[in-house]
Design a protein around this motif. Sequence first.
Motif, PDB file in Angstrom:
ATOM      1  N   ASP A   1      66.883  15.451  20.670  1.00 21.78           N
ATOM      2  CA  ASP A   1      65.980  14.295  21.504  1.00 21.78           C
ATOM      3  C   ASP A   1      66.227  14.192  22.964  1.00 21.78           C
TER       4      ASP A   1
ATOM      5  N   ARG B   1      65.840  12.378  25.157  1.00 21.47           N
ATOM      6  CA  ARG B   1      66.400  11.073  25.952  1.00 21.47           C
ATOM      7  C   ARG B   1      68.125  11.165  25.860  1.00 21.47           C
TER       8      ARG B   1
ATOM      9  N   GLU C   1      61.543   4.509  33.154  1.00 18.27           N
ATOM     10  CA  GLU C   1      61.468   5.678  33.849  1.00 18.27           C
ATOM     11  C   GLU C   1      61.470   7.047  32.727  1.00 18.27           C
ATOM     12  N   ARG C   2      62.226   6.992  32.031  1.00 20.06           N
ATOM     13  CA  ARG C   2      62.594   7.855  31.225  1.00 20.06           C
ATOM     14  C   ARG C   2      61.521   8.250  29.971  1.00 20.06           C
ATOM     15  N   GLU C   3      60.940   7.039  29.605  1.00 20.63           N
ATOM     16  CA  GLU C   3      59.736   6.894  28.604  1.00 20.63           C
ATOM     17  C   GLU C   3      58.367   7.537  29.334  1.00 20.63           C
ATOM     18  N   ALA C   4      58.315   6.853  30.455  1.00 24.08           N
ATOM     19  CA  ALA C   4      56.981   7.421  31.282  1.00 24.08           C
ATOM     20  C   ALA C   4      56.944   9.029  31.582  1.00 24.08           C
TER      21      ALA C   4
ATOM     22  N   LEU D   1      58.549  11.102  29.773  1.00 27.64           N
ATOM     23  CA  LEU D   1      58.201  11.932  28.464  1.00 27.64           C
ATOM     24  C   LEU D   1      56.872  11.975  28.217  1.00 27.64           C
ATOM     25  N   LYS D   2      56.258  10.891  28.418  1.00 26.15           N
ATOM     26  CA  LYS D   2      54.656  10.696  28.184  1.00 26.15           C
ATOM     27  C   LYS D   2      53.992  11.756  28.862  1.00 26.15           C
ATOM     28  N   GLU D   3      54.529  12.285  30.143  1.00 27.84           N
ATOM     29  CA  GLU D   3      53.572  13.106  30.926  1.00 27.84           C
ATOM     30  C   GLU D   3      54.087  14.638  30.569  1.00 27.84           C
TER      31      GLU D   3
ATOM     32  N   ARG E   1      54.217  18.044  28.463  1.00 27.37           N
ATOM     33  CA  ARG E   1      53.956  18.679  27.225  1.00 27.37           C
ATOM     34  C   ARG E   1      54.609  19.651  26.684  1.00 27.37           C
TER      35      ARG E   1
END
Length: 582
Positions: A2, A4, A16-19, A21-23, A25
């Motif tokens: 993980d 995170r 910020e961490r979740e944003a 990870l969404k970016e 690939r």
Amino acid sequence: MDPRTLPPLNALPEAEREALLKEARAEEHPPGTFLLDQGGEPAQALYLLLEGSVALVDGEEEVGTLEAGEFFGFPSLLSGEPPSLSVVAKTPVKVLAFPKEAFQRLLAYPDVARFFGQGLVERVRLRLAPAPSLFSPVGQLVRRPPAFIPPSATVEEAARRMRQEGISSLLVEGEPPGILTDRDLRNRVLAEGRPPSTPVGEVMTSPLFSLPAETPVYEALAAMVERGIHHLPLTEGERVVGVVTHTDLLLNQAQSPLLLLRRIERLELERYSLEVASLVEGLFQRGLGGVEIGRVVASLNDALIRRLVREAEAALGPPPVAYAFLVFGSEGRREQALLTDQDNALVLESDGHEAYFQALAEHVVGGLIRAGIPECKGGYMATRWRKTLPEWQETFRRWMEAPEPQALLETQIFFDLRKAAGSLSLKPLEETILEGSRKGVFLYHLAQASLEFRPPLGLFGRVRTEEGFVDLKRHALAPIVALARLYALMAGSLAKGTVERLKAAAEGGTLSQEGAERLEEAFRFFFALRLKHQLAALRQGKGVDNRVLWSALGTTEKRRALEGFRAIAELQESTARSFQLR
């Protein structure tokens, strides 16, 4: 894995961490893929390695290895220049690629900027620093004077000091001095919920384990692997002159025992024997002696056992009573090179918990088998050999007070016992062994056992072979091990390794200095010769055994082997006379 939970992502605000990870690939690449090309296009992403390993390559030379959980691409992102090192997949790899814009946004966080700045320094070192020889003084790796802090300082002050100076440990003033590391702050402060006002003296490690600065790199590596430590203070006389970390020793050491030690916790068990064989080959080719390699490999095996024990306790629950997981034989003496059979047992504080410890033993023994360490042919494993401490003491007394020659021949490997895991003290058992070693009947039969295997010398000092082969374990190493065990116990020493036993016997006066030195030289030679031929067999895809073809040895090897055989024969003859054995 993980992402995170990995630094520095774990220090980011959750949003910020979740944003971020969404970016990102996800990418997968086969072995041999160039993920970054030295001198090619500047990196366009920050890469996080999730699975597998990659090589850092300078020209055609591999200068480092990255494992799962590590980042690459950031040196080129920070400089805007082409990559200074190629990054090549060594295994199938899975990575997360974060866009360059996301990386630049991350640098607004001071802790993140500091993390990648320190990483940049380490990558630059890979190109600029020459690889330290395994035989160079470890003190050459010291890069700054040690930092001290008083034991009355708070852990908050200590953490702030480490961050300000970019270091991962502080020496704690006092007599004796101690050490506080970043791991101590995580495990003894944060994990236990201690307040920031906790005095450093309550969570430090003391007394300090240190080595002289002139210690060879290979000895420092072995000591750190044995103890599972990541920081090693170095001394000149009584003064600490610096601290080297596992990172210092890993740099420029693509095949390092510490690297494998770091990976053991998450390594697939089925890959363990392959990894160890590769490590042994690398250390041997770089000139490390066979005995020293054996010490390193035994320490890695200890780490594997500790992992398996932790897994068993996690599944079964806390142990109902204190216990010790023993290793003996070649593992107990720390004389394993390529993997051999298991030799282990359990010592329990008290009885009445059969199911728990049977399950624990089965998990550890089964895990070792999966890792390529086969069952003991004689059945000496914790699944069968499990007693309380008083029962073990009584067993040893029986072996020593009225030993049956054949039984002692089979069980003398137990006298090489060493604790690999568990909290139970073995001091009472060691005292029992010392007490018994003063009894004449035990020493008599131990002397008799030391004559069981003879060097293959025939008439006129010629070497007798079996179909052209000499068994180095049976006719060279085993008799030296047995003689060293006998004479060390006669000197009242509980030393475990054969070399250490010979030195103890010489210091205790049970062996002459010359005799001990001749046997040590022979032991080192035969150990390395066996290892050399086992590695050659592995490279050729053949089975590994203890035999060498006598006619294939060089002139110098034959001469040294003959000298070793004669040293064994002379001490065996002297032993037979001293104990009036035929």
